[in-house]
Design a protein around this motif. Structure first.
Motif, PDB file in Angstrom:
ATOM      1  N   PRO A  54       0.782  -1.243   0.000  1.00 21.13           N
ATOM      2  CA  PRO A  54       0.000   0.000   0.000  1.00 21.13           C
ATOM      3  C   PRO A  54       0.809   1.286   0.000  1.00 21.13           C
ATOM      4  O   PRO A  54       0.308   2.329  -0.414  1.00 21.13           O
ATOM      5  CB  PRO A  54      -0.845  -0.112   1.273  1.00 21.13           C
ATOM      6  CG  PRO A  54      -0.102  -1.060   2.152  1.00 21.13           C
ATOM      7  CD  PRO A  54       0.567  -2.045   1.229  1.00 21.13           C
ATOM      8  N   GLU A  55       2.070   1.241   0.436  1.00 18.76           N
ATOM      9  CA  GLU A  55       2.818   2.491   0.567  1.00 18.76           C
ATOM     10  C   GLU A  55       3.688   2.798  -0.644  1.00 18.76           C
ATOM     11  O   GLU A  55       4.490   3.746  -0.607  1.00 18.76           O
ATOM     12  CB  GLU A  55       3.692   2.453   1.831  1.00 18.76           C
ATOM     13  CG  GLU A  55       4.798   1.420   1.823  1.00 18.76           C
ATOM     14  CD  GLU A  55       4.364   0.061   2.353  1.00 18.76           C
ATOM     15  OE1 GLU A  55       5.253  -0.765   2.635  1.00 18.76           O
ATOM     16  OE2 GLU A  55       3.142  -0.154   2.482  1.00 18.76           O
ATOM     17  N   LYS A  56       3.550   2.048  -1.737  1.00 19.02           N
ATOM     18  CA  LYS A  56       4.383   2.272  -2.912  1.00 19.02           C
ATOM     19  C   LYS A  56       3.547   2.340  -4.183  1.00 19.02           C
ATOM     20  O   LYS A  56       2.463   1.760  -4.262  1.00 19.02           O
ATOM     21  CB  LYS A  56       5.418   1.150  -3.060  1.00 19.02           C
ATOM     22  CG  LYS A  56       6.564   1.208  -2.084  1.00 19.02           C
ATOM     23  CD  LYS A  56       7.642   0.187  -2.472  1.00 19.02           C
ATOM     24  CE  LYS A  56       8.881   0.329  -1.606  1.00 19.02           C
ATOM     25  NZ  LYS A  56       9.963  -0.595  -2.044  1.00 19.02           N
ATOM     26  N   ASN A  57       4.089   3.053  -5.172  1.00 18.10           N
ATOM     27  CA  ASN A  57       3.532   3.048  -6.521  1.00 18.10           C
ATOM     28  C   ASN A  57       4.377   2.144  -7.415  1.00 18.10           C
ATOM     29  O   ASN A  57       5.606   2.127  -7.310  1.00 18.10           O
ATOM     30  CB  ASN A  57       3.533   4.458  -7.128  1.00 18.10           C
ATOM     31  CG  ASN A  57       2.461   5.340  -6.538  1.00 18.10           C
ATOM     32  OD1 ASN A  57       1.385   4.878  -6.169  1.00 18.10           O
ATOM     33  ND2 ASN A  57       2.744   6.632  -6.436  1.00 18.10           N
ATOM     34  N   GLY A 138      -1.173   0.563  -6.984  1.00 21.26           N
ATOM     35  CA  GLY A 138      -0.621   0.755  -5.652  1.00 21.26           C
ATOM     36  C   GLY A 138      -1.077   2.023  -4.971  1.00 21.26           C
ATOM     37  O   GLY A 138      -2.245   2.422  -5.069  1.00 21.26           O
ATOM     38  N   LYS A 139      -0.167   2.717  -4.314  1.00 18.40           N
ATOM     39  CA  LYS A 139      -0.465   3.803  -3.378  1.00 18.40           C
ATOM     40  C   LYS A 139      -1.394   4.869  -3.950  1.00 18.40           C
ATOM     41  O   LYS A 139      -2.426   5.198  -3.351  1.00 18.40           O
ATOM     42  CB  LYS A 139       0.851   4.447  -2.928  1.00 18.40           C
ATOM     43  CG  LYS A 139       0.678   5.624  -1.987  1.00 18.40           C
ATOM     44  CD  LYS A 139       2.021   6.258  -1.642  1.00 18.40           C
ATOM     45  CE  LYS A 139       1.849   7.500  -0.789  1.00 18.40           C
ATOM     46  NZ  LYS A 139       3.149   8.175  -0.522  1.00 18.40           N
ATOM     47  N   ASP A 140      -1.042   5.462  -5.081  1.00 20.74           N
ATOM     48  CA  ASP A 140      -1.806   6.587  -5.631  1.00 20.74           C
ATOM     49  C   ASP A 140      -2.767   6.163  -6.736  1.00 20.74           C
ATOM     50  O   ASP A 140      -3.161   6.975  -7.565  1.00 20.74           O
ATOM     51  CB  ASP A 140      -0.841   7.654  -6.165  1.00 20.74           C
ATOM     52  CG  ASP A 140      -0.009   8.279  -5.061  1.00 20.74           C
ATOM     53  OD1 ASP A 140      -0.544   8.468  -3.954  1.00 20.74           O
ATOM     54  OD2 ASP A 140       1.186   8.563  -5.304  1.00 20.74           O
ATOM     55  N   LYS A 144      -5.766  -1.586  -5.997  1.00 19.07           N
ATOM     56  CA  LYS A 144      -5.083  -2.095  -4.812  1.00 19.07           C
ATOM     57  C   LYS A 144      -4.834  -3.600  -4.899  1.00 19.07           C
ATOM     58  O   LYS A 144      -4.071  -4.150  -4.086  1.00 19.07           O
ATOM     59  CB  LYS A 144      -5.913  -1.801  -3.558  1.00 19.07           C
ATOM     60  CG  LYS A 144      -6.295  -0.328  -3.403  1.00 19.07           C
ATOM     61  CD  LYS A 144      -5.078   0.597  -3.387  1.00 19.07           C
ATOM     62  CE  LYS A 144      -5.499   2.053  -3.174  1.00 19.07           C
ATOM     63  NZ  LYS A 144      -4.334   2.983  -3.281  1.00 19.07           N
ATOM     64  N   GLU A 172       9.465   0.877 -10.552  1.00 19.26           N
ATOM     65  CA  GLU A 172       9.038   1.856  -9.552  1.00 19.26           C
ATOM     66  C   GLU A 172       9.325   3.280 -10.025  1.00 19.26           C
ATOM     67  O   GLU A 172       8.923   4.236  -9.372  1.00 19.26           O
ATOM     68  CB  GLU A 172       9.736   1.592  -8.219  1.00 19.26           C
ATOM     69  CG  GLU A 172       9.344   0.277  -7.580  1.00 19.26           C
ATOM     70  CD  GLU A 172       9.987   0.066  -6.223  1.00 19.26           C
ATOM     71  OE1 GLU A 172      10.126   1.071  -5.474  1.00 19.26           O
ATOM     72  OE2 GLU A 172      10.353  -1.077  -5.901  1.00 19.26           O
TER      73      GLU A 172
END
Length: 342
Positions: A54-57, A138-140, A144, A172
């Motif tokens: 969840p904390e990465k794109n 991911g994050k943004d 999910k 990334e």
């Protein structure tokens, strides 16, 4: 990556260490495969999922199929905001069987909020996206989870299992152009002994500029031609710009579009499937089994600014209730071009 599938942390770290692709040091591959599935019935649709960290794109920039058409009828990769079950795999044949059989949890591929990211059939080859283009997850992103759906046409012998799937190529490193897929679907009913046109169109109402770069067609056995268009309105008449046209019984991969002119707010996107039931004595319904039909046109595009369309698909009822000729907003329809490969 990144994705929390079924691998242990140790295996995952080792994989990331050795999976860098030779042509670019920041690209990696992730194997998203079925966990030794046993298709125990004909027309078996099965899904498996992975959760994004969840904390990465992450940006998916390529798809490498690991499947053959003699085993797998087709694969779909969905991006989901949520999933209906945390089971390692489940029966996701929503239209194939109306009742669960008790052997697997039965549910849709996604909870509301799904996005088709990729589709494969008929031994389609690897797809690499254009430079600086990627699917954000991911994050943004609202994505999910990723869900892989595979359709197996025929049940397997009792001891046989399968681990078909995809290698996802990702990075990334932020990509300046965000990719998405718009799916056009026509419903309807195909009469016997006829050539039938299944038409669908949708208007671009969002204030976005779409840059189309690939398309894919999908039908079952009756499809002869699938064509897609960007339709603009100029000087009081429609102008039809061919995005792509294909025999859907050839490899069902994403092909480069014929016309990369941007699609603007107010434009329409239209698609037609030409179906030939001249050798069939029965009506053919739209559905997921081999006895049914489908009419799908996938348009892959990117946006340079902001996010992709909120609209991920559009649908028309199809024959006998709906076709291009019955739409008063459509004129100068290229019937012959849309229905022929030549």
């Amino acid at each position: 990556m990144v994705f929390g599938h079924m691998f242990s942390l140790l295996v995952f770290v080792v994989f990331l260490t050795f999976s860098k692709l030779s042509w670019c040091s920041d690209l990696r591959k992730y194997p998203f495969m079925m966990p030794d599935i046993h298709p125990y019935k004909d027309d078996f649709y099965v899904c498996t999922s992975m959760e994004m960290v969840p904390e990465k794109n992450f940006y998916i920039v390529g798809f490498q199929p690991n499947a053959t058409m003699n085993v797998v009828h087709h694969m779909l990769l969905f991006g989901c905001s949520d999933i209906p079950t945390k089971e390692p795999y489940w029966d996701c044949g929503e239209m194939a069987d109306s009742e669960p059989d008790g052997r697997l949890t039965k549910a849709s591929p996604c909870q509301p909020g799904s996005h088709v990211i990729y589709a494969w059939a008929r031994n389609a080859k690897t797809l690499q996206l254009p430079e600086d283009v990627g699917f954000l997850v991911g994050k943004d992103s609202p994505i999910k989870y990723l869900v892989l759906q595979i359709h197996y046409s025929k049940k397997f012998p009792s001891s046989q299992t399968d681990s078909s799937g995809l290698f996802l190529v990702y990075t990334e490193r932020p990509q300046s152009k965000l990719a998405a897929v718009l799916l056009l679907v026509a419903g309807g009913r195909i009469p016997p002994k006829e050539i039938t046109y299944m038409d669908v169109e949708c208007r671009m109402t969002e204030n976005k500029v779409l840059h189309p770069f690939a398309y894919r067609t999908h039908t079952h056995s009756l499809g002869r031609v699938v064509s897609g268009y960007r339709v603009t309105r100029e000087n009081g008449m429609n102008h039809w710009h061919l995005l792509g046209k294909r025999d859907p019984l050839t490899p069902q991969m994403f092909y480069p579009v014929f016309d990369r002119t941007p699609i603007m707010q107010g434009d329409k996107i239209a698609a037609r499937c030409t179906m030939d039931s001249s050798s069939r004595d029965r009506y053919t319904e739209i559905g997921q089994t081999n006895n049914d039909e489908m009419c799908n046109f996938y348009l892959m595009y990117y946006v340079k600014d902001g996010s992709p369309l909120e609209m991920t698909s559009c649908y028309d009822m199809g024959p006998p209730n709906s076709d291009w000729s019955k739409n008063s907003d459509l004129d100068h329809i290229p019937h012959e071009e849309a229905s022929s490969l030549y």
